[in-house]
Every structure is written in structure tokens, then in C-alpha cells.
Design a protein around this motif. Structure first.
Motif, PDB file in Angstrom:
ATOM      1  N   VAL A 114       0.616  -0.909   0.209  1.00 51.08           N
ATOM      2  CA  VAL A 114       0.027  -0.202   0.097  1.00 51.08           C
ATOM      3  C   VAL A 114       1.128   1.110  -0.050  1.00 51.08           C
ATOM      4  CG1 VAL A 114      -2.255   1.215   1.641  1.00 51.08           C
ATOM      5  CG2 VAL A 114      -2.333  -0.874   1.256  1.00 51.08           C
ATOM      6  N   TRP A 136      -5.475   2.127   5.645  1.00 53.20           N
ATOM      7  CA  TRP A 136      -6.572   1.173   4.168  1.00 53.20           C
ATOM      8  C   TRP A 136      -6.239  -0.294   4.343  1.00 53.20           C
ATOM      9  CZ3 TRP A 136      -9.498   2.035   0.451  1.00 53.20           C
ATOM     10  CH2 TRP A 136      -9.169   3.204  -0.110  1.00 53.20           C
ATOM     11  N   LEU A 137      -6.009  -0.895   4.935  1.00 52.56           N
ATOM     12  CA  LEU A 137      -5.193  -2.029   5.070  1.00 52.56           C
ATOM     13  C   LEU A 137      -7.148  -1.754   6.202  1.00 52.56           C
ATOM     14  CD1 LEU A 137      -2.175  -3.732   6.436  1.00 52.56           C
ATOM     15  CD2 LEU A 137      -3.856  -4.142   4.427  1.00 52.56           C
ATOM     16  N   ARG A 139      -9.466  -0.011   6.494  1.00 49.94           N
ATOM     17  CA  ARG A 139     -11.351  -0.082   5.073  1.00 49.94           C
ATOM     18  C   ARG A 139     -11.534  -1.783   4.908  1.00 49.94           C
ATOM     19  NH1 ARG A 139     -11.434   5.339   2.415  1.00 49.94           N
ATOM     20  NH2 ARG A 139      -9.985   6.928   3.984  1.00 49.94           N
ATOM     21  N   VAL A 140     -10.517  -2.118   4.273  1.00 52.69           N
ATOM     22  CA  VAL A 140     -10.748  -3.819   3.547  1.00 52.69           C
ATOM     23  C   VAL A 140     -10.369  -4.804   4.247  1.00 52.69           C
ATOM     24  CG1 VAL A 140      -9.824  -2.612   1.729  1.00 52.69           C
ATOM     25  CG2 VAL A 140      -8.447  -3.981   2.799  1.00 52.69           C
ATOM     26  N   ARG A 161      -8.514  -7.902  -1.569  1.00 51.45           N
ATOM     27  CA  ARG A 161      -8.428  -6.737  -0.224  1.00 51.45           C
ATOM     28  C   ARG A 161      -7.442  -5.815  -0.220  1.00 51.45           C
ATOM     29  NH1 ARG A 161     -10.995  -9.156   4.719  1.00 51.45           N
ATOM     30  NH2 ARG A 161     -10.504 -11.111   3.499  1.00 51.45           N
ATOM     31  N   ALA A 165      -6.908  -2.100  -1.862  1.00 58.47           N
ATOM     32  CA  ALA A 165      -6.532  -0.696  -1.211  1.00 58.47           C
ATOM     33  C   ALA A 165      -5.443  -0.285  -1.449  1.00 58.47           C
ATOM     34  CB  ALA A 165      -6.301  -1.992  -0.190  1.00 58.47           C
ATOM     35  N   ARG A 166      -4.739  -1.411  -1.839  1.00 59.94           N
ATOM     36  CA  ARG A 166      -3.115  -0.639  -2.921  1.00 59.94           C
ATOM     37  C   ARG A 166      -3.717   0.152  -3.763  1.00 59.94           C
ATOM     38  NH1 ARG A 166       2.262  -2.215  -4.544  1.00 59.94           N
ATOM     39  NH2 ARG A 166       2.321  -2.206  -6.863  1.00 59.94           N
ATOM     40  N   VAL A 169      -5.243   3.857  -2.435  1.00 56.98           N
ATOM     41  CA  VAL A 169      -4.479   4.677  -1.437  1.00 56.98           C
ATOM     42  C   VAL A 169      -4.821   5.311  -1.810  1.00 56.98           C
ATOM     43  CG1 VAL A 169      -2.204   3.544  -2.271  1.00 56.98           C
ATOM     44  CG2 VAL A 169      -2.890   4.336   0.079  1.00 56.98           C
ATOM     45  N   LEU A 199     -17.188   0.490  -0.644  1.00 55.98           N
ATOM     46  CA  LEU A 199     -16.258   1.821  -0.896  1.00 55.98           C
ATOM     47  C   LEU A 199     -16.533   2.882  -2.071  1.00 55.98           C
ATOM     48  CD1 LEU A 199     -13.046  -0.387  -0.733  1.00 55.98           C
ATOM     49  CD2 LEU A 199     -13.218   1.702   0.407  1.00 55.98           C
TER      50      LEU A 199
END
Ligand SMILES: Nc1ncnc2c1ncn2[C@@H]1O[C@H](COP(=O)(O)OP(=O)(O)OP(=O)(O)O)[C@@H](O)[C@H]1O
Ligand SMILES: [Mg+2]
Length: 260
Positions: A114, A136-137, A139-140, A161, A165-166, A169, A199
């Protein structure tokens, strides 16, 4: 803002005209055109070999079409230099591959996967990068204590997932997805789809999503484009196309799913 208001007040984020890609004598896709407005999700469906991946890879600049125009925010993408194209792919555009292995660096930690995208757009502060990666981790739905694990230690659903995120971000303005829920167990697909829907709604993402799964487009897509043999046979609001398909091929597609 509703879709209709968007269509009236905003300029298209992505405008595609006459896009054609041949592989020798074989047609990949032909004469494809559409406009995508900000905050809109366009689903592309069609049977295997109908040209979905070809179209998406031409749109995202992974391969060059033989004919046609692609305007992103009014700019002629096909006239971009390699450096300009790369910059787009690093920040403003995101591409979620069907197979997470194609979109992740398997030898780099989850946090690194990420953080790397952030660094590619100029982030340098390590603490801030790690904080964003952790956020972000979360969020997923990947636990914070997995941040230093490599994706190879993750399940398929977790890898997907992480890939999402990657990609998100950097706050991309346009997201391409090729069968993001393909290759996963049905229960894992359902959870991922739920997450994606959240999302898309929360971030107001603009998305072009390719799938052969009508349940995916039903949940995610505002508009739907149906492809057959490389050409668009029908295009319209998702519910309209699925509930009242006009083209015989779309009718077949819809009814064959209902019979499953
Ligand atoms: N690299 C390639 N070389 C030659 N022909 C190709 C290549 N990639 C795709 N094609 C052909 O282009 C057409 C469209 O293929 P494409 O992969 O875009 O379909 P698709 O709709 O993504 O199918 P699937 O649902 O199976 O992923 C097919 O006839 C395919 O055989
Ligand atoms: Mg494909």
C-alpha cells in the motif's frame, strides 16, 4: 448528486469513441464508444471472448488500440508520452486485476504494497505512509497486525482486498476492474462485493468494471454495456437493461443466468 444531474452538469471523465483493437485478422473489440461521468460505475458484460478484457486493457493503456479516441478529463490519452501515461497509472488511475498476483508485489509486505503506491506519487514521510497503510488495511478489513505479512501468506479474498487498498490509497479519479470477484469462493465473493459497494458509495468512485457476473453489475453498476464478438450490442441504465433487455443476445444472457 444523481446520475441524471451529473450527466447534465458535468463533463465526462472518460470519453471513448470508435475504439478498435485487432489481433491479426481477429477482432478484439470494434467501434466501442461511451461516456463515463464522474462518480459513475459502468459495467461491461458479455460472454467469454466478447472483448471485455481487450477493451479494458486498451482503455487503461496496457495495450494500444488500432483506432479510436480516449479522452480522460478532456485530454487525448493516446497522444500521451510514455512518462505521462505512467504517471496516470501511478496516481489518477487504478487497475484492479482479476488475479491479485498481477496487481500486488508478492515479495513485499502488505503495508509495503500500500505504501509503495503512495511513495510513487511523492509521499516521503514514513510515519504518515504507515498510518495511511494501516488505515487502508482497516478499510478493506485486514487486521492491523497483518501489516508486515507478505500477501503470499494471505487467503485469495484477503489478497484481493489488499490489491483494492493498494489501488485506492492514492485517491484515483478513475478505477478499472477486470473481474475483481472472479476466481473466489461464492461466500468470499459476496463479502468482497459488499466491501466494494461500500467503497464505491463512500468514495464516490468512477469505475469501469468488467465481469461476466450479472449479480456484480446489478449491485455495483449504474450503467451497463453488453458486448458480443467485440462489439457493443446494448447499453443503458443497469436495471433497464437487465429487466427489459432489447437485444436478443442480452435476453439470452439474462435468461441463462435466471435459469441457474
Ligand atoms: N493476446 C491476444 N492475441 C490474440 N487474440 C487475442 C488476444 N487476447 C484476446 N484475443 C482475442 O480477442 C477476443 C476478445 O478476447 P478478450 O480476452 O478481450 O475477451 P473477454 O471478453 O475478456 O473474455 P473472458 O470473459 O474469457 O475473459 C477473443 O476472440 C480472443 O481470442
Ligand atoms: Mg477477460
Amino acid at each position: 448528486m444523481t446520475l441524471m444531474q451529473n450527466a447534465i452538469t458535468a463533463a465526462p471523465l472518460l470519453s471513448v469513441q470508435g475504439l478498435t483493437k485487432r489481433y491479426g485478422a481477429r477482432i478484439g473489440c470494434a467501434g466501442v464508444g461511451f461516456d463515463l461521468y464522474p462518480g459513475e460505475v459502468l459495467g461491461i458484460v458479455g460472454e467469454s471472448g466478447s472483448g471485455k478484457s481487450t477493451l479494458l486493457s486498451c482503455l487503461a493503456g496496457h495495450q494500444r488500440p488500432d483506432e479510436g479516441r480516449i479522452l480522460f478529463d478532456g485530454a487525448d490519452v493516446l497522444a500521451f508520452s510514455e512518462a505521462e501515461r505512467r504517471r496516470l497509472l501511478r496516481g489518477d488511475w487504478a487497475y484492479v486485476h482479476q488475479n491479485p498476483r498481477d496487481g500486488l508485489r508478492m515479495g513485499v509486505s502488505a503495508g509495503g504494497n500500500v505504501g509503495e503506491r503512495l511513495m510513487a506519487v511523492g509521499a516521503r514521510n514514513y510515519a504518515a505512509i504507515r498510518e495511511s497503510a494501516t488505515d487502508w488495511l482497516g478499510r478493506v478489513e485486514i487486521a492491523a497486525d497483518r501489516i508486515d505479512d507478505r500477501p503470499s501468506a494471505f487467503s485469495g479474498g484477503m489478497q484481493q482486498r489488499l490489491q483494492i487498498a493498494r489501488n485506492l490509497v492514492t485517491g484515483p479519479r478513475l478505477v478499472f476492474m477486470d473481474e475483481p470477484t472472479g476466481g473466489l469462493d461464492v461466500s468470499v465473493q459476496a463479502r468482497l462485493l459488499d466491501l466494494l459497494r461500500g467503497l464505491v458509495r463512500d468514495l464516490g468512485l468512477s469505475v469501469v468494471i468488467v465481469t461476466h457476473d450479472l449479480a456484480v453489475v446489478r449491485l455495483l453498476a449504474d450503467r451497463l454495456m453488453v458486448m458480443k464478438s467485440g462489439r457493443v450490442v446494448e447499453c443503458g441504465l443497469t436495471d433497464q437493461v437487465l429487466d427489459d433487455p432489447q437485444h436478443a443476445y442480452t435476453q439470452l444472457l439474462v435468461s441463462s443466468v435466471l435459469q441457474v
